[in-house]
Scaffold this active site. Structure first.
Site, PDB file in Angstrom:
ATOM      1  N   THR A 197      -8.314   6.477  -2.566  1.00  0.00           N
ATOM      2  CA  THR A 197      -9.933   6.200  -2.711  1.00  0.00           C
ATOM      3  C   THR A 197     -10.901   7.217  -2.560  1.00  0.00           C
ATOM      4  O   THR A 197     -11.855   7.172  -2.753  1.00  0.00           O
ATOM      5  CB  THR A 197     -10.327   4.962  -1.866  1.00  0.00           C
ATOM      6  OG1 THR A 197      -9.851   5.161  -0.409  1.00  0.00           O
ATOM      7  CG2 THR A 197      -9.600   3.608  -2.107  1.00  0.00           C
TER       8      THR A 197
ATOM      9  N   HIS B 251       0.884  -1.195  -0.049  1.00  0.00           N
ATOM     10  CA  HIS B 251       0.072  -0.208  -0.080  1.00  0.00           C
ATOM     11  C   HIS B 251       0.815   1.321   0.029  1.00  0.00           C
ATOM     12  O   HIS B 251       0.185   2.297   0.127  1.00  0.00           O
ATOM     13  CB  HIS B 251      -0.863   0.083   1.255  1.00  0.00           C
ATOM     14  CG  HIS B 251      -2.250  -0.821   1.238  1.00  0.00           C
ATOM     15  ND1 HIS B 251      -3.293  -0.550   0.566  1.00  0.00           N
ATOM     16  CD2 HIS B 251      -2.284  -2.008   1.676  1.00  0.00           C
ATOM     17  CE1 HIS B 251      -4.210  -1.612   0.649  1.00  0.00           C
ATOM     18  NE2 HIS B 251      -3.528  -2.462   1.213  1.00  0.00           N
TER      19      HIS B 251
ATOM     20  N   LYS C 217       0.655  14.166   1.173  1.00  0.00           N
ATOM     21  CA  LYS C 217      -0.452  14.797   0.590  1.00  0.00           C
ATOM     22  C   LYS C 217      -0.737  16.115   0.314  1.00  0.00           C
ATOM     23  O   LYS C 217      -1.635  16.508  -0.575  1.00  0.00           O
ATOM     24  CB  LYS C 217      -1.561  14.082   1.428  1.00  0.00           C
ATOM     25  CG  LYS C 217      -1.661  12.444   1.485  1.00  0.00           C
ATOM     26  CD  LYS C 217      -2.752  12.211   2.432  1.00  0.00           C
ATOM     27  CE  LYS C 217      -3.146  10.745   2.521  1.00  0.00           C
ATOM     28  NZ  LYS C 217      -3.910  10.200   1.540  1.00  0.00           N
TER      29      LYS C 217
ATOM     30  N   LYS D 219      -8.768  13.955   3.874  1.00  0.00           N
ATOM     31  CA  LYS D 219      -7.962  12.687   3.894  1.00  0.00           C
ATOM     32  C   LYS D 219      -6.902  12.814   4.839  1.00  0.00           C
ATOM     33  O   LYS D 219      -6.908  14.030   5.796  1.00  0.00           O
ATOM     34  CB  LYS D 219      -6.905  12.730   2.685  1.00  0.00           C
ATOM     35  CG  LYS D 219      -6.387  13.938   2.167  1.00  0.00           C
ATOM     36  CD  LYS D 219      -5.564  14.106   1.071  1.00  0.00           C
ATOM     37  CE  LYS D 219      -6.613  13.817  -0.324  1.00  0.00           C
ATOM     38  NZ  LYS D 219      -6.398  12.470  -0.963  1.00  0.00           N
ATOM     39  N   ARG D 220      -6.157  11.852   5.379  1.00  0.00           N
ATOM     40  CA  ARG D 220      -5.349  12.025   6.475  1.00  0.00           C
ATOM     41  C   ARG D 220      -4.209  13.345   6.235  1.00  0.00           C
ATOM     42  O   ARG D 220      -3.941  13.372   4.999  1.00  0.00           O
ATOM     43  CB  ARG D 220      -4.361  10.504   6.819  1.00  0.00           C
ATOM     44  CG  ARG D 220      -5.384   9.705   7.555  1.00  0.00           C
ATOM     45  CD  ARG D 220      -5.677  10.163   8.774  1.00  0.00           C
ATOM     46  NE  ARG D 220      -4.539  10.155   9.883  1.00  0.00           N
ATOM     47  CZ  ARG D 220      -4.345   9.278  10.787  1.00  0.00           C
ATOM     48  NH1 ARG D 220      -5.249   8.114  11.023  1.00  0.00           N
ATOM     49  NH2 ARG D 220      -3.433   9.419  11.457  1.00  0.00           N
TER      50      ARG D 220
HETATM   51  C1  LIG Z   1     -12.061   7.277   1.709  1.00  0.00           C
HETATM   52  C2  LIG Z   1     -11.519   7.633   3.275  1.00  0.00           C
HETATM   53  C3  LIG Z   1     -10.097   7.930   3.152  1.00  0.00           C
HETATM   54  C4  LIG Z   1      -9.393   7.803   2.269  1.00  0.00           C
HETATM   55  O1  LIG Z   1      -8.808   9.126   1.803  1.00  0.00           O
HETATM   56  P1  LIG Z   1      -7.797   9.188   0.694  1.00  0.00           P
HETATM   57  O2  LIG Z   1      -8.034  10.670   0.163  1.00  0.00           O
HETATM   58  O3  LIG Z   1      -7.687   8.107  -0.326  1.00  0.00           O
HETATM   59  O4  LIG Z   1      -6.751   9.237   1.395  1.00  0.00           O
HETATM   60  C5  LIG Z   1      -9.643   8.314   4.468  1.00  0.00           C
HETATM   61  N1  LIG Z   1     -10.498   8.410   5.700  1.00  0.00           N
HETATM   62  C6  LIG Z   1     -11.949   8.372   5.526  1.00  0.00           C
HETATM   63  C7  LIG Z   1     -12.968   8.433   6.652  1.00  0.00           C
HETATM   64  C8  LIG Z   1     -12.421   7.714   4.211  1.00  0.00           C
HETATM   65  O5  LIG Z   1     -13.639   7.564   3.939  1.00  0.00           O
END
Ligand SMILES: *Cc1c(COP(=O)(O)O)cnc(C)c1O
Length: 813
Positions: free
Chosen positions: A658, A357, A554, A548-549
């Site tokens: 995602t 990952h 990022k 996102k985190r």
């Molecule tokens: C989908 C999702 C993520 C992943 O987000 P990315 O933009 O792909 O890093 C993280 N946290 C939550 C709560 C999500 O639903």
């Protein structure tokens, strides 16, 4: 057989019975939590027959089972998902209404089980949803953390973590099975002994804990199937020493219990800190050993011929966290079941597959030999033997190339002797997959290239996906209705049918209806945020979303620089506020508690928000909103409302993403780099419907090789200089220049993620966004085309790819 749909009256009866007999309250005396627990119990009751049936069917058919091993499941709330799967939504809503209870109140009461950090844990949750919907026999295995991901609060703009006591008000979706507990051992030593002329090894451990399974239902969508998610809780084998208690030392008498229970106490908030490392390894072995032995002892029939194990199971390793399962299966087969090493290894190599990952070298997990040997001495011996055999194979194939052997060894020597878990997984796994085309290619070409040379057929790609049930049907009901009306109901399980919307993108009336859905979702989000945080969203604003985190790769700081650039251009008089496209910037992001820079960036975002939002010169045309505690529930409100999806990682750093898929599927246009699954999104939706910017991965590499000098970018670009200087001047920290100095100097002197190199390109792309948004009708057309062309990103498709390329398992009849 699917149990007949319940009637409203039947549902009421069952609900009241549960309220009276399970919760022990009358309807008139019950509070919302009682009602929620009784409601959950009722939904459970309707699913139960199917669950039991499926367990029987799976036992009878002896079909190959996918055992998904994941340290994290970021499930989100269960009630709506289970109502949807069981087609009980309307009946339950009507039934509650008859009892004077609103379904919305019930939704409010539920707390989501946050048993994951972010993308990786959410992926596991999407995958088990898809597998159930596709009738694939699956057991999700993981850990029942007593405290999940922390609840984020802001105090003076800074992140403060609160414990997530998600179990406090009861947990109606799980079934403990203490009778099915596994004993998990740790520590001690090994010894050899003579077994009728054969020398064998046994492990004499030092201490044990119990692993108690808690089963959760994973219902398929409208197919009458229910799979199982089995999460393990740690308990003491001897909870309590009565002798010590009687002698008066009460604390000592429960010490063993406290010690054991620590193992499943908390989810690790991403491993950026070394402390507690040992507990993390304990967690990993604890859940993987419990899962593998559960499958061998309890899921397989008695007397099963283990030579046939690869026909019955695939253990999918969600990242390296469960890799210790490889030596565990070898130990069981060789030490406990008396199998020859070579036979056991041949079986093991067919039973595991590994999903990588990451691309960040620091995220590739290693365990010090010292720690691993202390905690799991037999496993360390087995890893050494695997490595010896493997390096022999390397020599046979490539000759005595010391450099290569050092590079490929499962045991690393620097900076300390350690086990490289990704290498162990790669050597042991039948397949190794990345999670987007670009990521898989970079794994083959860079991160694991020597392994790819050795085992070219092992490497494959499966691009991630998200479940359309949760992220369209539940999160965006008005869009779901619009799609169903246009295309019929089948799209929910066959997302490629969204292609049918392409033609409708050309229909002005459909565009108008779509725009109304988007506007409605913005109002709904505004209501949610007002109730939650006391902030609102203006109707006419472009909604620009980065959720996102929080991580430097990022590049939330790039987003901040864009906002500060816009702000600076207003207050310096370069642009009239009235000429600016009104925008609301939404952030959602948790930082790992030990990740100081990430926390500083959170502080910066909040500080920029409070200045920009309150400066009258801005005339309300820019607004920064950062609701705390981004989680699945909040994602379900934000994503359907988004116009613009920010996917701005440095190319070559984001494995897939995602969030990008969820947003595209809800009709947000992406502004993004050529990174992760953005690449595939852009290919599918087309350049006209995607705002590409920034360096490509090869360009990043070239600039890095040449020597990245961020200060050159700063010097050359007056706009960038103005934005950076404004932050450095203390304009967002009450005049204090020290607060954000570390962020500024990091970007200027020490930034591995090259924010300043992509700044100009990003600002230019944002100008294109503003221009495009000015033509609302054209924007709406693009949004519809994004949805129409993103059906590929269903996790159902991901599961089909895993089934075809890796698992070779089939749906159950
Ligand atoms: C989908 C999702 C993520 C992943 O987000 P990315 O933009 O792909 O890093 C993280 N946290 C939550 C709560 C999500 O639903």
């Amino acid at each position: 057989m699917i149990s007949p749909p319940a009637s409203v009256d039947g549902f009421v009866k069952q609900f009241l019975a549960n309220l009276n007999f399970d919760q022990g309250v009358s309807l008139s005396a019950s509070d919302a939590n009682d009602q929620y627990l009784a409601l959950a119990g009722t939904v459970r009751d309707y699913l139960m027959a199917r669950w039991l049936e499926d367990q029987t069917r799976q036992r009878e058919q002896q079909a190959k089972t996918v055992c998904y091993l994941s340290a994290e499941y970021l499930l989100g709330k269960q009630l709506d998902n289970n109502l949807l799967a069981a087609r009980l939504g309307e009946i339950a809503t009507d039934a509650l209404e008859q009892c004077g209870i609103s379904m919305d109140d019930m939704r409010e009461v539920e707390v989501e089980p946050g048993l994951g950090n972010g993308g990786l844990g959410r992926l596991a949750a999407c995958f088990i949803d898809s597998l159930a919907t596709m009738s694939v026999p699956t057991i999700g295995y993981g850990i029942r953390y007593e405290y999940g991901i922390f609840r984020q609060t802001f105090v003076d703009g800074q992140q403060v973590e609160q414990p997530d006591a998600w179990l406090r008000m009861g947990s109606p979706w799980e079934f403990p099975h203490p009778e099915a507990a596994q004993t998990i051992s740790f520590g001690g030593r090994t010894e050899t002994y003579d077994d009728e002329g054969v020398t064998r090894t046994r492990w004499i451990p030092d201490w044990n804990v119990l692993a108690v399974p808690y089963n959760m239902m994973v219902p398929g969508y409208h197919n009458g199937r229910v799979n199982t998610l089995r999460l393990w809780r740690a308990a003491a084998t001897n909870a309590f020493d009565l002798r010590i208690f009687n002698s008066g030392d009460y604390e000592e008498s429960v010490r063993a219990q406290t010690f054991a229970e620590n193992i499943s106490k908390v989810l690790y908030p991403e491993d950026s800190t070394p402390q507690g490392k040992e507990l993390r390894l304990q967690q990993q072995y604890f859940f993987v050993a419990a899962s593998i032995n559960d499958f061998l002892d309890r899921v397989l029939p008695e007397g099963f011929d283990l030579e046939k194990l690869p026909d019955r199971v695939i253990f999918q390793l969600n990242d390296t966290h469960p890799v210790i399962g490889v030596p565990e299966l070898m130990r069981v087969l060789v030490d406990e079941r008396g199998m020859e090493w070579e036979d056991a290894w041949a079986i093991t190599q067919k039973c595991f597959a590994y999903t990588c990952h990451t691309l960040l070298p620091e995220a590739l997990e290693v365990w010090s030999v010292d720690l691993l040997g202390r905690l799991l001495p037999r496993h360390l011996e087995i890893i050494y033997r695997i490595n010896d055999d493997f390096l022999e194979e390397v020599r046979e194939k490539f000759g005595d190339d010391m450099m290569r052997i050092r590079n490929m060894s499962i045991i690393g020597e620097h900076p300390y002797r350690s086990v490289r878990m990704a290498y162990l997984a790669t050597v042991a796994g039948a397949k190794v997959n990345g999670v987007a085309e670009l990521h898989s290619q970079l794994l083959r070409d860079k991160v694991l290239h020597e392994f790819a040379e050795m085992y070219p057929d092992k490497f494959t790609n499966v691009t991630n996906g998200v479940t359309p049930r949760r992220f369209i049907r539940l999160a965006n009901p008005s869009l779901a209705s619009l799609i169903t009306e246009a295309l019929g109901a089948g799209w929910t399980v066959d997302l490629e049918r969204l292609r049918g919307l392409e033609a409708l993108a050309e229909d002005p009336e459909f565009r108008e209806r779509f725009a109304a859905v988007k506007a409605g979702n913005k109002r709904r989000l505004s209501d949610v945020l007002e109730r939650r945080d006391g902030v609102t969203i203006d109707d006419n604003h472009l909604l620009d979303v980065m959720v996102k985190r929080l991580h430097e790769y990022k590049r939330q700081t790039l987003k901040v620089l864009h906002i500060v650039t816009e702000y600076e251009s207003i207050i310096s008089g370069k642009v009239a506020a009235a000429d600016i496209q009104p925008r609301t910037f939404i952030f959602g992001a948790k930082a790992a508690p030990g990740y100081a820079m990430a926390k500083r960036i959170i502080h910066l975002i909040n500080s920029v928000a409070s200045v920009v939002n309150n400066d009258p010169r801005v005339e309300g045309r820019l607004k920064v909103v950062f609701p705390p505690n981004y989680n699945v529930t909040l994602a379900e409100s934000i994503i359907p409302a988004a116009d613009l999806s920010e996917q701005i990682s440095l190319a070559g750093k984001e494995a897939s993403g995602t969030g990008n898929m969820k947003l595209a599927l809800n009709g947000a246009l992406t502004i993004g780099t050529d990174d992760g699954a953005n690449v595939e999104i852009r290919q599918l939706v087309g350049d006209d419907n995607f705002f590409l910017f920034g360096m490509s991965e090869p360009e990043v590499e070239a600039l890095w090789a040449k020597g990245y000098k961020p200060a050159d970018f700063y010097q050359a670009d007056p706009q960038l200089r103005a934005a950076m200087d404004l932050i450095a001047s203390g304009a967002f920290s009450g005049g204090d220049r020290t607060v954000f100095e570390p962020v500024v100097s990091n970007l200027l002197y020490d930034d591995r993620f090259m924010v300043l190199a992509d700044y100009a390109s990003y600002i230019e792309a944002q100008k294109r966004v503003d221009l495009a948004y000015a033509d609302q009708d054209a924007w709406t057309r693009s949004a519809i085309l994004n949805i129409a062309r993103s059906g590929f990103f269903s996790s159902d498709r991901s599961m089909r790819d895993y089934l075809d390329r890796i698992w070779h398992a089939r749906p159950l009849l």
